[in-house]
Write a protein that holds these residues in place. Structure first.
Motif, PDB file in Angstrom:
ATOM      1  N   SER A 104     -23.070 -10.545  20.447  1.00  0.00           N
ATOM      2  CA  SER A 104     -24.253  -9.877  19.887  1.00  0.00           C
ATOM      3  C   SER A 104     -25.515 -10.463  20.506  1.00  0.00           C
ATOM      4  O   SER A 104     -25.546 -11.633  20.902  1.00  0.00           O
ATOM      5  N   LEU A 105     -26.553  -9.661  20.573  1.00  0.00           N
ATOM      6  CA  LEU A 105     -27.804 -10.128  21.185  1.00  0.00           C
ATOM      7  C   LEU A 105     -28.988  -9.347  20.644  1.00  0.00           C
ATOM      8  O   LEU A 105     -28.833  -8.278  20.060  1.00  0.00           O
ATOM      9  N   ILE A 106     -30.171  -9.918  20.849  1.00  0.00           N
ATOM     10  CA  ILE A 106     -31.408  -9.200  20.549  1.00  0.00           C
ATOM     11  C   ILE A 106     -32.051  -8.856  21.886  1.00  0.00           C
ATOM     12  O   ILE A 106     -32.217  -9.733  22.754  1.00  0.00           O
ATOM     13  N   ALA A 121     -31.354  -4.740  18.558  1.00  0.00           N
ATOM     14  CA  ALA A 121     -30.188  -5.634  18.641  1.00  0.00           C
ATOM     15  C   ALA A 121     -28.910  -4.871  18.960  1.00  0.00           C
ATOM     16  O   ALA A 121     -28.757  -3.701  18.595  1.00  0.00           O
ATOM     17  N   TYR A 122     -28.032  -5.581  19.629  1.00  0.00           N
ATOM     18  CA  TYR A 122     -26.655  -5.125  19.878  1.00  0.00           C
ATOM     19  C   TYR A 122     -25.748  -5.993  19.004  1.00  0.00           C
ATOM     20  O   TYR A 122     -25.778  -7.231  19.103  1.00  0.00           O
ATOM     21  N   VAL A 123     -24.956  -5.365  18.152  1.00  0.00           N
ATOM     22  CA  VAL A 123     -24.122  -6.094  17.194  1.00  0.00           C
ATOM     23  C   VAL A 123     -22.657  -5.867  17.528  1.00  0.00           C
ATOM     24  O   VAL A 123     -22.104  -4.792  17.269  1.00  0.00           O
ATOM     25  N   VAL A 152     -28.786  -9.011   8.536  1.00  0.00           N
ATOM     26  CA  VAL A 152     -28.457  -8.362   9.812  1.00  0.00           C
ATOM     27  C   VAL A 152     -28.870  -9.253  10.980  1.00  0.00           C
ATOM     28  O   VAL A 152     -28.117  -9.450  11.925  1.00  0.00           O
ATOM     29  N   LEU A 153     -30.094  -9.769  10.934  1.00  0.00           N
ATOM     30  CA  LEU A 153     -30.576 -10.649  11.995  1.00  0.00           C
ATOM     31  C   LEU A 153     -31.614 -11.613  11.434  1.00  0.00           C
ATOM     32  O   LEU A 153     -32.162 -11.394  10.344  1.00  0.00           O
ATOM     33  N   TYR A 154     -31.850 -12.685  12.194  1.00  0.00           N
ATOM     34  CA  TYR A 154     -32.855 -13.645  11.745  1.00  0.00           C
ATOM     35  C   TYR A 154     -33.654 -14.167  12.922  1.00  0.00           C
ATOM     36  O   TYR A 154     -33.221 -14.095  14.080  1.00  0.00           O
ATOM     37  N   LEU A 155     -34.833 -14.653  12.637  1.00  0.00           N
ATOM     38  CA  LEU A 155     -35.601 -15.434  13.593  1.00  0.00           C
ATOM     39  C   LEU A 155     -35.615 -16.847  13.062  1.00  0.00           C
ATOM     40  O   LEU A 155     -36.016 -17.110  11.926  1.00  0.00           O
ATOM     41  N   ILE A 176     -24.524 -12.612  11.184  1.00  0.00           N
ATOM     42  CA  ILE A 176     -25.951 -12.388  11.350  1.00  0.00           C
ATOM     43  C   ILE A 176     -26.342 -12.771  12.778  1.00  0.00           C
ATOM     44  O   ILE A 176     -25.810 -13.726  13.351  1.00  0.00           O
ATOM     45  N   ILE A 177     -27.258 -11.977  13.378  1.00  0.00           N
ATOM     46  CA  ILE A 177     -27.623 -12.192  14.786  1.00  0.00           C
ATOM     47  C   ILE A 177     -28.829 -13.109  14.859  1.00  0.00           C
ATOM     48  O   ILE A 177     -29.821 -12.904  14.161  1.00  0.00           O
ATOM     49  N   GLY A 215     -32.094 -14.786  16.530  1.00  0.00           N
ATOM     50  CA  GLY A 215     -33.198 -14.675  17.469  1.00  0.00           C
ATOM     51  C   GLY A 215     -34.023 -15.941  17.328  1.00  0.00           C
ATOM     52  O   GLY A 215     -34.575 -16.203  16.263  1.00  0.00           O
ATOM     53  N   VAL A 216     -34.082 -16.727  18.358  1.00  0.00           N
ATOM     54  CA  VAL A 216     -34.806 -17.998  18.260  1.00  0.00           C
ATOM     55  C   VAL A 216     -36.293 -17.748  18.377  1.00  0.00           C
ATOM     56  O   VAL A 216     -36.747 -17.007  19.250  1.00  0.00           O
ATOM     57  N   ILE A 217     -37.058 -18.340  17.507  1.00  0.00           N
ATOM     58  CA  ILE A 217     -38.505 -18.266  17.592  1.00  0.00           C
ATOM     59  C   ILE A 217     -39.018 -19.695  17.707  1.00  0.00           C
ATOM     60  O   ILE A 217     -38.602 -20.572  16.949  1.00  0.00           O
TER      61      ILE A 217
END
Lengths: 141, 272
Positions: free
Chosen positions: A3-5, A112-114, A136-139, B235-236, B238-240
């Protein structure tokens, strides 16, 4: 493929061009024939091998009940939404594409690709993507 | 060992048995099981398992309904067991649908010789067919994956342990479709022949899975949860991060000093 953003998604989340709260955020699905490229794939018209099946509609489904959480335990901000279900579905899918839908594929930014890790098939049964309990996603850091 | 994830078209019920007590929910259908005499829990293959205590006659049950009734159709159960004892007399019931004599439909149980017996009944009692996994194949304290099935087309009854080959017997009778209670861990309306041990990830199919599909459920001994039928992505990330800025303090001071010096020199030249 993990998976990627997509890079364009990172940029537009930071710039505010993607407003996860107010924009229409959709979940589409692709087969294992799609190979994501986080550098060159920017908009939904860059996506190929989208799933074809019943009752799946090209472009996927909108994410409902979007929610945001500051996770102080893991030091990250999380984006969540309801699980997505295609009822009584006959299809095969390998991954989901999260994107901002503008109504025009050429301007709908990829987020994003999951990867599901494997092909999942249903024949006349509900097809559900059950998001992680964290979202679903996080920073994060 | 080839594995294929089965479709859920013929799946009637999947009891994950993760609850610590009380009603055990059917994750797939509507066959939630009532708790009789407080079935507690322990861990087995996927999260918690139901922990039946024989001395307390514990079981899980639901009234007769069309979903769990069979008659002459293909059907199959799979379950994970870890018995805490092997019965010294009679038998320990794993899965049963049947009341007293004349109302029995199907039963799977552990015998005193440590085998898994699978029985169907015609007309509730008279004329039954038994297939047996063999003495010593069920061992107290040892986890085992059990598959029991009835093949209506071939009129055969079969049992398999740990996704191995089936032991099969031809059946001269067809299963009785009565109105008896369905139980895990016991049988009859008044609980009889209770089971002693753990039970996990138990499911019922109105159909017969292929060997590759059974292998998928067995998962090399790790089993499967109901959630394994659909994608459950992590969960995907994304580094910030903050990009280190370059701070211009030194240059600014230097320039200011140079500006002061130049101004002073200019004034001095003018004065001279």
């Amino acid at each position: 493929m993990a998976s990627l953003i997509y890079n364009i998604g990172k940029k537009e989340i930071l710039s505010g061009e993607i407003d996860l709260t107010n924009d229409t955020i959709k979940c589409a699905m692709v087969t294992s024939s799609y190979t994501p490229n986080k550098d060159t794939h920017e908009h939904f018209d860059d996506i190929d091998n989208e799933v074809v099946g019943s009752p799946y509609v090209a472009g996927g489904s909108e994410l409902a009940n979007k929610a945001f959480n500051a996770d102080n335990t893991n030091d990250r901000g999380e984006f969540d939404a309801d699980d997505v279900t295609w009822a009584v579905a006959t299809l095969t899918a390998r991954a989901a594409i999260i994107y901002k839908d503008t109504g025009t594929p050429a301007t709908s930014t990829l987020i994003a690709y999951v990867d599901f890790g494997d092909d999942y098939s249903t024949t006349g049964e509900d097809f559900t993507i059950e998001w992680d309990s964290e979202g679903v996603l996080y920073l994060g850091e | 060992m080839a594995e294929v994830r089965p479709g859920k078209t013929n799946l009637e019920a999947w009891w994950e048995l993760n609850e610590e007590s009380g009603t055990r929910v059917d994750a797939h259908g509507s066959n939630d099981l009532a708790d009789n005499n407080t079935v507690l829990y322990d861990t087995l293959v996927k999260g918690n398992a139901a922990d039946f205590e024989k001395g307390n006659s514990e079981s899980l049950s639901i009234a007769d309904n069309a979903s769990l009734s069979v008659a002459d159709v293909d059907f199959m159960f799979t379950t994970w067991l870890k018995p805490e004892s092997i019965p010294g007399a009679d038998q320990d019931m794993i899965i049963a649908k049947g009341g007293g004599v004349g109302t029995r439909e199907y039963q799977a149980y552990i015998t005193t010789t440590g085998s898994l017996a699978w029985v169907i009944y015609s007309s509730g009692e008279a004329g039954n067919t038994v297939v047996n996994s063999g003495a010593g194949t069920i061992i107290a304290g040892t986890k085992v994956f059990v598959v029991i099935k009835y093949d209506a087309g071939a009129s055969e009854l079969s049992v398999s342990l740990d996704a191995g080959s089936f032991t099969t017997a031809g059946s001269a009778v067809t299963p009785y479709d009565g109105s008896s209670i369905f139980r895990l861990g016991g049988r009859y309306a008044a609980i009889d022949s209770p089971y002693d041990g753990l039970m996990d990830e138990t499911n019922f199919w109105k159909g017969i899975l292929t060997q590759d599909e059974i292998n998928w459920l067995y998962n090399s001994g790790d089993g499967r949860a109901y959630s394994d039928f659909h994608p459950t992505p992590s969960i995907i990330a994304g580094v910030i991060a903050v990009i280190d800025p370059e701070i211009g303090t030194y240059d600014t001071r230097f320039k200011m000093r140079a500006r002061k010096r130049d101004t002073a020199l200019t004034a001095r030249v003018r004065n001279e």
